[in-house]
Each structure stands twice: as C-alpha cells, then as structure tokens.
Design an enzyme around this catalytic site. Structure first.
Site, PDB file in Angstrom:
ATOM      1  N   VAL A 284     -24.763  20.782  13.806  1.00 26.53           N
ATOM      2  CA  VAL A 284     -23.631  20.057  13.233  1.00 26.53           C
ATOM      3  C   VAL A 284     -23.453  18.736  13.977  1.00 26.53           C
ATOM      4  CG1 VAL A 284     -21.185  20.155  12.636  1.00 26.53           C
ATOM      5  CG2 VAL A 284     -22.522  22.260  12.686  1.00 26.53           C
TER       6      VAL A 284
ATOM      7  N   ASP B 136     -18.631  36.835   9.119  1.00 27.46           N
ATOM      8  CA  ASP B 136     -18.875  36.252  10.445  1.00 27.46           C
ATOM      9  C   ASP B 136     -17.591  35.657  11.018  1.00 27.46           C
ATOM     10  OD1 ASP B 136     -20.477  35.785  12.625  1.00 27.46           O
ATOM     11  OD2 ASP B 136     -21.271  33.888  11.878  1.00 27.46           O
TER      12      ASP B 136
ATOM     13  N   LYS C 257     -23.675  19.271   8.623  1.00 22.38           N
ATOM     14  CA  LYS C 257     -24.522  20.364   9.121  1.00 22.38           C
ATOM     15  C   LYS C 257     -25.913  20.195   8.514  1.00 22.38           C
ATOM     16  CE  LYS C 257     -22.745  24.505   9.200  1.00 22.38           C
ATOM     17  NZ  LYS C 257     -22.323  25.882   8.771  1.00 22.38           N
TER      18      LYS C 257
ATOM     19  N   GLY D 291     -24.202  25.792  13.525  1.00 22.80           N
ATOM     20  CA  GLY D 291     -23.666  26.767  12.587  1.00 22.80           C
ATOM     21  C   GLY D 291     -24.684  27.819  12.240  1.00 22.80           C
ATOM     22  N   SER D 292     -24.411  28.562  11.158  1.00 24.73           N
ATOM     23  CA  SER D 292     -25.268  29.693  10.811  1.00 24.73           C
ATOM     24  C   SER D 292     -26.643  29.260  10.321  1.00 24.73           C
ATOM     25  CB  SER D 292     -24.587  30.548   9.731  1.00 24.73           C
ATOM     26  OG  SER D 292     -24.370  29.767   8.560  1.00 24.73           O
ATOM     27  N   PHE D 293     -26.809  27.987   9.937  1.00 27.12           N
ATOM     28  CA  PHE D 293     -28.147  27.606   9.483  1.00 27.12           C
ATOM     29  C   PHE D 293     -28.610  26.274  10.046  1.00 27.12           C
ATOM     30  CE2 PHE D 293     -26.090  24.758   6.556  1.00 27.12           C
ATOM     31  CZ  PHE D 293     -27.037  23.819   6.172  1.00 27.12           C
ATOM     32  N   GLY D 294     -27.879  25.663  10.948  1.00 32.27           N
ATOM     33  CA  GLY D 294     -28.364  24.390  11.471  1.00 32.27           C
ATOM     34  C   GLY D 294     -27.436  23.759  12.486  1.00 32.27           C
TER      35      GLY D 294
ATOM     36  N   ILE E 118     -22.211  17.893  17.656  1.00 28.63           N
ATOM     37  CA  ILE E 118     -20.962  18.541  18.074  1.00 28.63           C
ATOM     38  C   ILE E 118     -21.047  20.062  18.049  1.00 28.63           C
ATOM     39  CG2 ILE E 118     -19.450  16.639  17.422  1.00 28.63           C
ATOM     40  CD1 ILE E 118     -18.870  18.037  14.799  1.00 28.63           C
ATOM     41  N   GLY E 119     -22.155  20.652  17.611  1.00 31.18           N
ATOM     42  CA  GLY E 119     -22.258  22.097  17.614  1.00 31.18           C
ATOM     43  C   GLY E 119     -23.363  22.599  16.730  1.00 31.18           C
TER      44      GLY E 119
END
Length: 796
Positions: A498, A619, A512, A493-496, A490-491
């Site tokens: 999701v 962020d 995530k 993030g800042s480290f991986g 579904i998307g």
C-alpha cells in the site's frame, strides 16, 4: 383477609419465602420469563439462565455467588464473599447475552438481597440495617433497626422489625403496612402487589390486591408450610410433610386452589410474573408452570443441577439443623441450613458437576399420575428423545471431523514456524500442536475455486462494478506515487503493498498494488483472487465505517486498488507502541478506544445485516481497522471476504483463511464459516484494546508465546479485570469502570469457542453504545458510582 390455621410441630416456625424479590438460589425475571440459578458443584458456584423450552446459557462474570433475587426486568447476584453484588438486565426474552453491572463493591458484608420493580435493598450483615439502591426516589438510603425477612414488590419493600410488626417503604408502602396493622409476623414475602406471610401464631395470611383471587388462601385442613412464592396475581406454598405445591389465584375460578405438580417433591419454590418454578428433591433440577387453576403444563428447564439452598458460614447459623450433604456444596466450613419444616432429600447426596445435563424427570418421581399427564409433557418427552439421538449423532460427527480429518485440516493451512519477530499467534484453544508462519495471513490453497467464481458471477449479475468505480491508467497511479517510491509506502494488505498517493486533482489516496511475480504461481493466483474479491465487494459497499473505494487499475499484469486515504493509520499501531506523541495521547483515553470499537462494530454489523447478500469479512483484526483524519474508524481489506450463506443460521464449507491469532477456532476445526467467525476476530480486537497486548505476545523475560484470549479471559471471568487492563491508561472508576466491564464481558462472549455462544454484531454494537453512553453520563457527573441507575440498566 383470609386465614388458614396451621398445625405446628415446632414452637418457632421459619419458612423460606420467595416472591418478586426475595433471596434464593433460583430467580425469575418476571417480564421475560427468564429463570436463573446458582449451579451446584464445581469450583465456582456460577450462574446459568434459561427460558421455557430453550437451552441454558452462562452469565458473566464466572464467579461464585451466594444468592440471587429477581425483579421485573433484571436480577442480581450477591457474591460468595457477600461484599459485592452484580445485576443483569434480563428483560429481553430473546437475548442470551445479559449485560452485567457491578452495583456494590464495599467493605460491609450484605445479606438477604431483595429486588422489586425498580429498587434493590439488602441487610448490612453485622447491623441488620437496611440499605437501598433505588430508582424512583421514594426510598430512603438506609434504615437503622433490627430487621428480618426482607422482601420487595412493585413500588414497595417490607421487613419485619424487632417488635414482630411489618414495616414498609416506597410509594405503595402505606397500603401494605396498614393492611397488616398490629399482626405479629414470623416471615413475609411480596408478590407484585400483595404480601403473604406466617403470623407468630402459626397462621398463613395474605394482604393487598385481590384482583385474581391471590388472597383467597384455601380453606382446607391445617397443613405446614416450608416455602411461599408469590407471582403477579397468584400465590403458592409448599405443603408438608410431602413437599408438594399448592397454589391459588391467577384468575379463572378464583376461589379454587390447585396442585400444579402433584406427586413431585420440592425443596423450594420461586415465582415471578405468571411463572412458578420449583427445585426438586430428587435431583436438584427445576420444573416450572404457569399460573392456572384450570389446566397446568409442567416443563423441565434445561438448567444443570442447582444449589439446594443458600450457603451460610457455619452450623451456628442454622436453627433447625443442616441440610444433608450440604458441606459438599459450600466452601470451607460453610453449610446449607435445613428448613424447620422441609422434605427429606434422597440420600446419598454428592456434589454434581455444573456442566452435567439436567436429567429428565421420571414419572414416578416428578410427574403427576399418568392419567393426569398433559399432552404437552408427552410432546416434550418425545422431542427430548429425538434431541438426544440428534445430539449423539452430532457428537460422533464432530469426533470424525476433528480427529479423523485432522490431517486434512492442518494440511490445508500448512503452518510452519519462521523467525522470531512474531506479532500474531493462534490461541492455545485452537490447537496445541500448530506452528506459526511469519505471515500476515493464511492463504487458501484454491484461490480460483468454483466457489469464488460462483460468488463473483452472482455479484456481476446484479451490477457491474465498472459503473461504481473509476478505472485508472497505470501511468496515473505511478505518477501519484512517484513511481511507487519507498517514501510513499505506508503498509501492506492481503494482496499487495500500500502506497500513499496524490492524484492529479489533489486528492490524497491510498493505492494498493499487487507486486507482479508470475514465477511464484500460487502466490500470483492468491493475489489475483484477493484483487477480484476486493474489487467486487468494495464497488457495492458504501458505509461511513467502511474504507471508501475510489477506483482500480487492471492493465496487463498490473492490479491496483485505490481507496480514500486514512491519515491516522491502523488501530494496531496506536495500541502497540507505534506513532508519535500526539497519536499516543489521543488513544490513551478509554472513551476514545471504546468509540473506535463502536465505529468498527457498526461497519461489521453493516456487512452482516444490511449488505445484500450479507458479507463475511474473514480477516477482522486491529491492522484492518483504520482511522481517518478525524479519528473515525473504518474497516478495510476485503481480499478474503465472501458472501454469507443464503439461509439464516447457515454456514459456508470453505477452506480456512484468516489471520493467526484472530482465527475462529470453530472455523479452523470444522471449516464451517459463519458471521460469528467475524465476531470472534472482533472479540480479539476488543481484548487488544482493553489490555494493550497484541493478539499473540511474549511476556517480558519469557520464551513462550501467549494469546490475548488466554491472557485476558480467565481474569475477566474471575472478576479481576483490573489485573489485565492496559497499564498505560489511568484505571477507570465509577461509571467509567462499569463501561469498561461491559466491554470486557462482551469481548469474553465474542471469543466463545462455539459460534452459537457468541453474540450477533448487532448485540455487540448495542453494548458498545451503552458503554460509550456511560462515559458521557460520567463526564456530566449525573450519578455517583455507588448508586444504580435503572435507566442505564435498561440500556445495557
């Protein structure tokens, strides 16, 4: 009634008058001691405000204004075209974010805007009919007649009719009007509960309350008056021909008058509460003092040079000639009229820059003789000298930091251009030379620095995150996502990446996962840092506007975080042409958009002011504001977050990290991180919501990229918000329009280039709450768009 004879040099004396609510280029808000003025010079005659011994601050919109008038808790400015006016709530003595409200925007030009305790009135220019905007219901809407010298006090407004007699309206009108009876008047001015004016026979008379001797006009030899200013319980006048100020009242020895600024020559004076201020002839700066006939302390305000008078269309409006050099201050053929009895300015006059600092007044020009100079004034001069030295050092430091260290700042970010599909871009104000990566965020180059280890260790001393979060087996999370199938993605993030997942107990969650890739060492370390950061912060943060944390997995090379599932995804996708028809309809409502902003602002406010220690997100962007199944907005992704500085007002000296397009320019240039960096990012989000534009976008048919800050802020500052609002939504009207204006002005403050010029998140929350309440009032149909509710003004 006390009467003072005047020696007249003209057959018809016209005195400028300033009190609680008469039109001028300087205004005092009596409850807070705020002083505002229209700047001299520059393309726009904009407004700045200040308070005694505080720095000046700008007021939005950044438009040209003709005149100001101050009331008890607010002040208003008549626009240069005189076909509209704004009002600002200024009752909070500590706030530098003054909320604007457009009260009138019509086809009829206005003149002599006048404010009282809770009423506004003005002349209709061509008819001299008086029009009222009132709060307590005791004032008529309009009054026909040929009036002049409009003024307002506490609970009443007065003017002089064609028969030269005083007429008053409002709850206290009868008392004032009866006191003047059949006395023909040339001009009048109101204080809080008393009125002074010049009779057509040349006498100065005062009527009304005399609780502090404010009616006790000094019985001295006759003198000429060019200006009158009345406060709550004191009165002042400009004495001619030397242009010095004489005051009386204010308690104490009520029968004794005093010269508060003897030796200083003023163009005009204005009063409010116990404060009186004068505009100096020598350099158009403002000096102020408090009402006292015992000992007076004079203070120079930090305002730049102020317009020396109200601009009128042409010389035919001036009965006694034109103020020397006034053409340089007024547009086109406009001029400033000279008072019929006024001090002569020191020629030559030039148009000063509105951004120029106010020069400190010299002893010879603006101070009493040295023997009478107060210790407070000496202290002020000493502090000013120290401040000048400190300012010089600060400027040299900034030059060294921004120029000499420029290579280091740019190298730490390592920006490079990549493909064409760019959604985010740094505003032009940040740097004219940077290039942009096709990345979601700018990583720091020291992900396992001593700073991060110190932050985590301090956090672990307070609590163990394992006590507050469930530790999952990797097998459990792989099963929940059908082995991380693309159908569940579904998307990112800042480290991986999701994924949506369904746990064994039926709960729907978001998972995530850091994609293990040990060959890319730097990326691996950055993702490890982001994982540890999110785990440490989320385990101790619990707020309804922060995405809920369910658990984690730390097994071998696998790093996974488990959150509550946010069914309606990111705000970003709803603003920028994603999602289905039902989603689009839901977000195509101004009220819904403001509600989402309010939710998110409350989450950020919690991080800054209620988390212990405070947390800087670093962020803030529309893709990190998620919406649950009930459309409640929550802030997510704490992979770049840091604990804030321990000292209030301090900063963290850290390398730059954040998202291009939302990145605080001050943080980027100086590597000084504060909570105001989050405020800047949220300001960009607010502009996205208002305009429907991405943080960085390309106009159709254009090759250049544009930041939403550069696109929207100039239009908002010029009072042209309608030209940049999202065209997919119906234009807001009435109170809804006022709400959107409030959001726009707040967003403009948030993206100020300097952190000190941005509001705190608590102030942003308050303004968004006020904006949402205006929508609710509008839906209840409680008020027409052409009237002013001072209840809502106080909320602003």
């Amino acid at each position: 009634m006390k009467i003072l004879g005047l020696a007249l040099v003209t057959a018809f004396l016209i005195a400028r008058t300033n009190g609680l609510g008469s039109a001028a280029t300087v205004a005092i808000i009596s409850s807070s001691g705020t002083v505002c003025g229209i700047l001299a010079g520059g393309e726009r005659r904009s407004i700045q405000c200040t308070r005694v011994q505080q720095p000046a601050f700008s007021v939005l919109p950044d438009s040209s204004f003709n005149s100001l008038s101050g009331g008890r808790n607010f002040f208003c400015g008549l626009s240069s075209g005189r076909r509209g006016f704004f009002c600002w709530n200024a009752g909070d003595p500590s706030s530098t974010i003054l909320s604007a409200k457009r009260v009138y925007n019509g086809s009829v030009a206005l003149a002599e805007l006048s404010l009282g305790d809770d009423q506004i009135c003005a002349f209709e220019e061509n008819t001299n009919r008086i029009r009222f905007w009132r709060g307590d219901g005791t004032f008529p809407s309009t009054i026909a007649g040929d009036f002049r010298s409009l003024t307002s006090g506490r609970g009443f407004s007065c003017a002089i009719g064609s028969d030269d007699l005083v007429q008053c309206w409002g709850g206290r009108a009868a008392v004032i009007q009866t006191a003047f009876r059949n006395t023909p008047m040339t001009s009048i001015v109101a204080g809080d509960s008393h009125v002074c004016g010049i009779t057509d026979s040349g006498f100065l008379v005062c009527e009304g309350s005399n609780n502090a001797g404010q009616l006790n006009v000094p019985s001295a030899e006759p003198f000429q008056i060019s200006d009158i200013a009345l406060g709550t319980n004191h009165s002042c006048a400009l004495k001619q021909p030397n242009g010095t100020v004489l005051c009386w009242g204010g308690g104490g020895d009520a029968g004794r008058s005093y010269f508060p600024a003897n030796g200083t020559t003023f163009i005009s004076i204005v009063a409010g509460g116990d404060l009186t201020c004068g505009l100096t002839v020598s350099n158009f700066t403002v000096l102020c003092w408090k009402a006292s006939n015992n000992k007076t302390f004079i203070t120079a305000l930090s305002l730049p040079k102020i317009l020396p008078g109200i601009c009128v269309p042409d010389e035919s409006s001036c009965k006694c000639g034109v103020f020397p050099g006034s053409e340089s201050f007024c547009p086109a053929s406009g001029v400033i009229c000279k008072s019929c009895i006024s001090p002569s300015p020191s020629p030559p006059l030039s148009s000063p820059s509105p951004s120029s600092p106010s020069p400190s007044p010299t002893t010879a020009q603006t101070l009493p003789p040295a023997s009478k100079t107060s210790k407070s004034w000496i202290a002020f001069a000493v502090v000013g000298s120290v401040g000048t030295l400190a300012g010089t050092i600060s400027i040299l430091y900034c030059i060294w930091t921004c120029v000499c260290r420029r290579r280091k700042v740019h190298n730490s970010i390592q920006l490079t251009i990549a493909g064409g599909g760019i959604d985010n871009f740094t505003p032009a104000a940040v740097s004219s030379s940077i290039t942009i990566p096709n990345k979601d965020f700018i990583p720091t180059s020291v992900s396992k620095s001593g700073l991060f280890r110190s932050q985590v260790s301090r956090m672990m001393e307070r609590q163990s995150f394992k006590e507050h979060a469930k530790e999952f087996l990797f097998f459990e999370l792989a099963t929940a996502t059908e082995n991380f199938s693309l159908e569940f993605k579904i998307g990112a993030g800042s480290f991986g990446t999701v994924y949506r997942g369904i746990l064994d107990d039926g709960r729907e969650v978001a998972i995530k996962r850091r994609e293990p890739n040990p060959r890319v060492n730097n990326k691996f370390l950055e993702e490890e840092s982001a994982f540890q950061s999110e785990l440490a912060f989320l385990s101790r943060l619990h707020h309804k506007h922060l995405v809920g944390f369910v658990g984690y997995c730390d097994e071998g090379e696998e790093r996974l975080l488990v959150y509550e599932y946010m069914k309606n995804g990111a705000l970003y996708k709803h603003l920028h042409s994603y999602g289905g028809a039902a989603e689009a309809v839901k977000m195509n409502s101004w009220k819904m958009r403001i509600k989402v902003l309010l939710d998110a602002s409350r989450g950020i406010d919690y991080l800054h002011n209620y988390a212990v220690p405070p947390i800087i997100h670093r962020d803030i962007k529309s893709s990190n504001i998620l919406l649950d199944s009930d459309w409640v907005a929550k802030v997510s992704d704490f992979g770049l977050s840091l604990m804030g500085p321990s000292a209030e007002g301090g900063h963290l000296a850290v390398q730059v990290a954040g998202t291009v397009g939302y990145l605080d320019p001050e943080y980027y240039a100086l590597q000084h991180l504060t909570t105001k960096s989050d405020v800047y990012g949220f300001g960009v989000v607010m502009l996205e919501v208002l305009t429907g534009r991405r943080a960085i976008f390309r106009e159709e048919g254009e090759s250049d990229l544009v930041s939403v800050v550069d696109y929207a802020v100039p239009a908002i500052a010029a009072g042209q918000l309608d030209s940049v609002l999202d065209p997919r939504l119906a234009p807001p009207a009435g109170q809804e329009g006022e709400a959107i204006e409030l959001v726009a002005y707040t967003a403009m403050h948030c993206v100020n280039l300097e952190g000190k010029g941005r509001p705190a998140m608590a102030d942003v929350v308050m303004n968004l709450e006020s904006a949402l309440s205006l929508f609710e009032l509008s839906q209840r149909g409680s008020q027409s768009s052409d009237s002013l509710s001072f209840a809502s003004m106080d909320q602003l």
